[in-house]
Write a protein that holds these residues in place. Structure first.
Motif, PDB file in Angstrom:
ATOM      1  N   SER A 142       0.835  -1.206   0.000  1.00  0.00           N
ATOM      2  CA  SER A 142       0.000   0.000   0.000  1.00  0.00           C
ATOM      3  C   SER A 142       0.868   1.253   0.000  1.00  0.00           C
ATOM      4  N   LEU A 143       2.053   1.138   0.585  1.00  0.00           N
ATOM      5  CA  LEU A 143       2.960   2.276   0.734  1.00  0.00           C
ATOM      6  C   LEU A 143       4.072   2.272  -0.310  1.00  0.00           C
ATOM      7  N   ASN A 144       4.577   1.078  -0.609  1.00  0.00           N
ATOM      8  CA  ASN A 144       5.688   0.929  -1.560  1.00  0.00           C
ATOM      9  C   ASN A 144       5.303  -0.112  -2.604  1.00  0.00           C
ATOM     10  N   PRO A 145       4.891   0.306  -3.785  1.00  0.00           N
ATOM     11  CA  PRO A 145       4.403  -0.633  -4.797  1.00  0.00           C
ATOM     12  C   PRO A 145       5.436  -1.707  -5.140  1.00  0.00           C
ATOM     13  N   VAL A 146       4.911  -2.901  -5.386  1.00  0.00           N
ATOM     14  CA  VAL A 146       5.735  -4.026  -5.834  1.00  0.00           C
ATOM     15  C   VAL A 146       5.452  -4.219  -7.318  1.00  0.00           C
ATOM     16  N   VAL A 147       6.421  -3.946  -8.148  1.00  0.00           N
ATOM     17  CA  VAL A 147       6.181  -3.958  -9.590  1.00  0.00           C
ATOM     18  C   VAL A 147       5.776  -5.335 -10.089  1.00  0.00           C
ATOM     19  N   ASP A 148       6.252  -6.399  -9.419  1.00  0.00           N
ATOM     20  CA  ASP A 148       5.898  -7.752  -9.843  1.00  0.00           C
ATOM     21  C   ASP A 148       4.556  -8.211  -9.280  1.00  0.00           C
ATOM     22  N   ALA A 149       3.903  -7.354  -8.542  1.00  0.00           N
ATOM     23  CA  ALA A 149       2.536  -7.600  -8.072  1.00  0.00           C
ATOM     24  C   ALA A 149       1.763  -6.304  -8.271  1.00  0.00           C
ATOM     25  N   GLY A 150       1.611  -5.922  -9.506  1.00  0.00           N
ATOM     26  CA  GLY A 150       1.106  -4.596  -9.853  1.00  0.00           C
ATOM     27  C   GLY A 150      -0.291  -4.304  -9.357  1.00  0.00           C
ATOM     28  N   MET A 151      -1.277  -5.127  -9.753  1.00  0.00           N
ATOM     29  CA  MET A 151      -2.657  -4.841  -9.360  1.00  0.00           C
ATOM     30  C   MET A 151      -2.881  -5.087  -7.872  1.00  0.00           C
ATOM     31  N   TYR A 152      -2.129  -5.993  -7.291  1.00  0.00           N
ATOM     32  CA  TYR A 152      -2.175  -6.157  -5.841  1.00  0.00           C
ATOM     33  C   TYR A 152      -1.780  -4.844  -5.169  1.00  0.00           C
ATOM     34  N   SER A 153      -0.687  -4.254  -5.632  1.00  0.00           N
ATOM     35  CA  SER A 153      -0.222  -2.990  -5.064  1.00  0.00           C
ATOM     36  C   SER A 153      -1.249  -1.888  -5.251  1.00  0.00           C
ATOM     37  N   VAL A 154      -1.851  -1.835  -6.427  1.00  0.00           N
ATOM     38  CA  VAL A 154      -2.846  -0.801  -6.723  1.00  0.00           C
ATOM     39  C   VAL A 154      -4.058  -0.933  -5.798  1.00  0.00           C
ATOM     40  N   THR A 155      -4.576  -2.155  -5.664  1.00  0.00           N
ATOM     41  CA  THR A 155      -5.782  -2.326  -4.854  1.00  0.00           C
ATOM     42  C   THR A 155      -5.499  -2.152  -3.365  1.00  0.00           C
ATOM     43  N   LYS A 156      -4.310  -2.545  -2.912  1.00  0.00           N
ATOM     44  CA  LYS A 156      -3.978  -2.350  -1.503  1.00  0.00           C
ATOM     45  C   LYS A 156      -3.725  -0.868  -1.195  1.00  0.00           C
ATOM     46  N   ALA A 157      -3.181  -0.134  -2.146  1.00  0.00           N
ATOM     47  CA  ALA A 157      -3.035   1.311  -1.967  1.00  0.00           C
ATOM     48  C   ALA A 157      -4.411   1.968  -1.915  1.00  0.00           C
ATOM     49  N   ALA A 158      -5.325   1.489  -2.753  1.00  0.00           N
ATOM     50  CA  ALA A 158      -6.689   2.016  -2.745  1.00  0.00           C
ATOM     51  C   ALA A 158      -7.385   1.702  -1.424  1.00  0.00           C
ATOM     52  N   LEU A 159      -7.114   0.515  -0.875  1.00  0.00           N
ATOM     53  CA  LEU A 159      -7.705   0.150   0.418  1.00  0.00           C
ATOM     54  C   LEU A 159      -7.202   1.070   1.522  1.00  0.00           C
ATOM     55  N   LEU A 160      -5.925   1.398   1.495  1.00  0.00           N
ATOM     56  CA  LEU A 160      -5.389   2.322   2.493  1.00  0.00           C
ATOM     57  C   LEU A 160      -6.018   3.704   2.338  1.00  0.00           C
ATOM     58  N   SER A 161      -6.219   4.138   1.118  1.00  0.00           N
ATOM     59  CA  SER A 161      -6.877   5.426   0.876  1.00  0.00           C
ATOM     60  C   SER A 161      -8.319   5.400   1.378  1.00  0.00           C
ATOM     61  N   LEU A 162      -9.026   4.308   1.100  1.00  0.00           N
ATOM     62  CA  LEU A 162     -10.381   4.151   1.619  1.00  0.00           C
ATOM     63  C   LEU A 162     -10.368   4.194   3.138  1.00  0.00           C
TER      64      LEU A 162
END
Length: 234
Positions: A142-162
């Motif tokens: 959520s804080l530091n995107p993992v390029v090899d888990a792209g959509m996971y990073s995107v959705t977890k960042a969105a969850l933190l924003s929510l």
């Protein structure tokens, strides 16, 4: 007696969190797509604490209709839900350019949608009661995107924003919202890989943190907590 609803509670972090709340004498609502897993875990939870109630529903938490059926049924069975742990999640090792065509929808419906819908479902009743606690299980991604888990990073960042929006909306009404941000944790996401559990966060560590946060005084809230391996991320 308080009532907690936990998504993704039959495995990993969710399982440890449910067991920890059982030890605290909190009634539980849990769901799974697997009826046998649910029945087995319900028995285990009642062995931990025979005084609690455990409501189970065979429901897919990534399906909005199933999720809301579970939420409504849990409230009918247990009474007002005081604690919601949004734990359901999926990890996919994939760069966005290589994603399968349906991965975006699966990730959003698993990692983000349930927290949004359960907040909308239970938020108003918690406001009316002047108490409650939402825990959103995010990720260091959520804080530091993992390029090899792209959509996971995107959705977890969105969850933190929510989570952050939820906290701001609820802070005037006595309802607490906490983002739990685990690093490398020994769950089924690591199946098939050789790992040393002594170098990882354990599900029980996450559960312990949540219980301690929940038991804080009425005036205290942990906005977010980051729990990482002592030796750094794997």
């Amino acid at each position: 007696m308080k009532n907690a609803l936990i998504t993704g509670a039959t495995k990993g972090m969710g399982r440890a969190i449910a067991a920890a709340f059982a030890h605290e004498g909190v009634n539980l609502a849990i769901n799974s797509r697997n009826a046998a897993e649910l029945a087995s875990f319900k028995t285990e939870l009642l062995q931990i604490n025979p005084t609690i109630k455990v409501f189970t529903a065979v429901a897919d938490g990534s399906n909005k209709e199933d999720l809301l059926f579970f939420a409504d049924s849990a409230a009918d069975e247990l009474g007002p839900i005081n604690i919601v742990v949004n734990n359901l999640g999926m990890y996919q090792f994939s760069r966005i350019m290589d994603d399968e065509s349906d991965l975006f929808e699966k990730m959003v419906n698993t990692n983000l949608m349930p927290a949004y819908e359960l907040y909308r479902f239970f938020g108003k009743s918690m406001v009316a009661a002047g108490e409650g606690h939402f825990f959103n299980i995010c990720s260091v991604a959520s804080l530091n995107p993992v390029v090899d888990a792209g959509m996971y990073s995107v959705t977890k960042a969105a969850l933190l924003s929510l989570n952050n929006v939820m906290r701001l909306e609820m802070q005037d009404y006595g309802v607490k919202v906490t983002a739990v941000i685990p690093g490398s944790t020994l769950t089924s996401s690591w199946d098939g890989q050789k790992v040393n559990k002594d170098t990882m966060v354990l599900p029980e560590d996450i559960a312990s943190a949540i219980i301690n946060i929940y038991k804080m005084s009425k005036g205290a809230n942990v906005d977010q907590i980051i729990i990482k391996p002592a030796g750094g991320q794997l």
